[in-house]
Design an enzyme around this catalytic site. Structure first.
Site, mmCIF file in Angstrom:
data_model
loop_
_atom_site.group_PDB
_atom_site.id
_atom_site.type_symbol
_atom_site.label_atom_id
_atom_site.label_comp_id
_atom_site.label_asym_id
_atom_site.label_seq_id
_atom_site.Cartn_x
_atom_site.Cartn_y
_atom_site.Cartn_z
ATOM 1 N N GLU A 1 -11.041 -14.364 6.628
ATOM 2 C CA GLU A 1 -9.920 -13.568 6.079
ATOM 3 C C GLU A 1 -8.636 -13.991 6.776
ATOM 4 O O GLU A 1 -8.534 -13.917 7.999
ATOM 5 C CB GLU A 1 -10.145 -12.068 6.296
ATOM 6 C CG GLU A 1 -9.041 -11.261 5.609
ATOM 7 C CD GLU A 1 -8.997 -9.788 6.014
ATOM 8 O OE1 GLU A 1 -9.406 -8.953 5.204
ATOM 9 O OE2 GLU A 1 -8.542 -9.491 7.130
ATOM 10 N N LYS B 1 0.855 -1.191 0.000
ATOM 11 C CA LYS B 1 0.000 0.000 0.000
ATOM 12 C C LYS B 1 0.893 1.244 0.000
ATOM 13 O O LYS B 1 2.070 1.162 0.393
ATOM 14 C CB LYS B 1 -0.880 -0.022 1.249
ATOM 15 C CG LYS B 1 -1.998 -1.055 1.174
ATOM 16 C CD LYS B 1 -3.050 -0.793 2.241
ATOM 17 C CE LYS B 1 -4.284 -1.625 1.957
ATOM 18 N NZ LYS B 1 -5.369 -1.371 2.903
HETATM 19 P P1 0O2 Z 1 -8.803 -5.355 11.980
HETATM 20 O O1 0O2 Z 1 -9.289 -5.180 13.348
HETATM 21 O O2 0O2 Z 1 -7.317 -5.626 11.887
HETATM 22 O O3 0O2 Z 1 -9.607 -6.319 11.179
HETATM 23 P P2 0O2 Z 1 -11.742 -3.123 4.714
HETATM 24 O O4 0O2 Z 1 -11.543 -4.554 5.156
HETATM 25 O O5 0O2 Z 1 -13.064 -2.938 4.054
HETATM 26 O O6 0O2 Z 1 -11.459 -2.142 5.849
HETATM 27 P P3 0O2 Z 1 -10.169 -3.554 2.437
HETATM 28 O O7 0O2 Z 1 -9.401 -2.624 1.530
HETATM 29 O O8 0O2 Z 1 -11.212 -4.399 1.800
HETATM 30 O O9 0O2 Z 1 -10.725 -2.707 3.639
HETATM 31 O O10 0O2 Z 1 -9.297 -4.533 3.216
HETATM 32 P P4 0O2 Z 1 -7.760 -4.781 3.178
HETATM 33 O O11 0O2 Z 1 -7.022 -3.793 2.403
HETATM 34 O O12 0O2 Z 1 -7.654 -6.210 2.737
HETATM 35 O O13 0O2 Z 1 -7.327 -4.568 4.702
HETATM 36 C C1 0O2 Z 1 -8.116 -4.810 5.822
HETATM 37 C C2 0O2 Z 1 -7.271 -5.206 7.037
HETATM 38 O O14 0O2 Z 1 -5.887 -5.259 6.702
HETATM 39 C C3 0O2 Z 1 -7.353 -4.181 8.161
HETATM 40 O O15 0O2 Z 1 -8.404 -4.557 8.993
HETATM 41 C C4 0O2 Z 1 -6.006 -4.334 8.850
HETATM 42 O O16 0O2 Z 1 -5.999 -5.484 9.691
HETATM 43 C C5 0O2 Z 1 -5.088 -4.618 7.696
HETATM 44 N N1 0O2 Z 1 -4.551 -3.390 7.090
HETATM 45 C C6 0O2 Z 1 -4.814 -2.914 5.856
HETATM 46 N N2 0O2 Z 1 -4.127 -1.788 5.609
HETATM 47 C C7 0O2 Z 1 -3.405 -1.540 6.723
HETATM 48 C C8 0O2 Z 1 -2.484 -0.497 7.066
HETATM 49 O O17 0O2 Z 1 -2.197 0.428 6.307
HETATM 50 N N3 0O2 Z 1 -1.920 -0.573 8.308
HETATM 51 C C9 0O2 Z 1 -2.205 -1.574 9.182
HETATM 52 N N4 0O2 Z 1 -1.600 -1.560 10.374
HETATM 53 N N5 0O2 Z 1 -3.082 -2.561 8.878
HETATM 54 C C10 0O2 Z 1 -3.676 -2.551 7.670
HETATM 55 P P5 0O2 Z 1 -9.191 -3.516 9.860
HETATM 56 O O18 0O2 Z 1 -10.629 -3.666 9.516
HETATM 57 O O19 0O2 Z 1 -8.596 -2.142 9.720
HETATM 58 O O20 0O2 Z 1 -9.002 -3.934 11.327
#
Ligand code: 0O2
Length: 223
Positions: free
Chosen positions: A158, A131
């Site tokens: 996931e 990213k």
């Molecule tokens: P948690 O509590 O860890 O689950 P979305 O899932 O809809 O928010 P997207 O783009 O579909 O978004 O999902 P993506 O990109 O696969 O990433 C989702 C999860 O990856 C996040 O879950 C984080 O755990 C991790 N993640 C993604 N980008 C980052 C980042 O820049 N920094 C960190 N530290 N973690 C990241 P959640 O829902 O945020 O929280």
């Protein structure tokens, strides 16, 4: 006037039905997550018994709370019914797998997704394409059948695969992000991205060291 609103018997029955459906849905997610975690544990123990090295440093699991499922559904305009939640919120059940080496990540993903009852819904390879902030990990949403008394449900789980270096970076970045409530100053953001590049160099260097010790076997499975 305060107090509880007047509820008809039908309202109460409907609420009980929604509650039961939601409980059954969450049970499905928990069992699906536990099954995938067990598959990963089996791969870890098999490797530890048969090979010198263990590809997995640690595995953690988490189930999203009802509050955060509802908050995410509201953010993403997903209707609050079971079928829509199942389709639209794919990270209700989450597993994080932390490996020593990048090669272990890819080997494990291949071993898990080759299992015949596991289907792959999506793969996001943020190791090959990090990213913009430097975040690296491999996210795979798999589906696994769970057999309840009411029949089989195919539960999405996931799974985030990453190395120790990626995990250290992600947990530190997460803490900083929350401390600043997402509004991280530009200078800190730049340093966070620089730190991600340092973590990536560390992974490369560790892979080089492993190759120096094991030769080509380091990339294909160590003996
Ligand atoms: P948690 O509590 O860890 O689950 P979305 O899932 O809809 O928010 P997207 O783009 O579909 O978004 O999902 P993506 O990109 O696969 O990433 C989702 C999860 O990856 C996040 O879950 C984080 O755990 C991790 N993640 C993604 N980008 C980052 C980042 O820049 N920094 C960190 N530290 N973690 C990241 P959640 O829902 O945020 O929280």
């Amino acid at each position: 006037m305060t107090g509880t609103p007047d509820l008809s018997e039908e309202d109460v029955r409907q609420f009980a039905r929604i509650r039961e459906d939601f409980t059954r849905m969450m049970l499905g997610y928990r069992f699906g997550m536990e099954q995938v975690a067990t598959r990963l544990d089996i791969l870890r123990e098999e490797s530890a018994e048969l090979h010198v090295d263990n590809p997995i440093e640690h595995i953690s699991t988490r189930l999203k709370s009802p509050e955060s499922i509802i908050a995410k559904a509201a953010r993403q305009s997903v209707p609050l019914d079971i079928a829509a939640l199942r389709e639209g919120i794919t990270d209700i059940a989450g597993i994080r797998v932390v490996c020593s080496f990048v090669a272990d990540v890819y080997r494990l993903v291949d071993s898990l997704t080759a299992q015949p009852d596991i289907t792959v819904r999506t793969v996001k390879d943020y190791i090959a394409a990090p990213k913009p902030n430097g975040y690296r990990s491999l996210h795979v949403i798999v589906e696994i059948p769970v057999f309840l008394s009411s029949g089989a449900v195919h539960v999405p789980v996931e799974v985030q695969f990453r190395t120790v270096a990626m995990d250290f970076w992600a947990s530190t970045e997460h803490k900083i992000f929350y401390k600043y409530e997402g509004d991280v100053p530009a200078d800190l953001r730049r340093r966070i991205t620089d730190a991600a590049a340092t973590a990536a160099r560390m992974d490369d260097e560790m892979a080089e060291l492993l190759r120096a010790v094991h030769g080509a076997a380091a990339d294909t499975g160590r003996e």
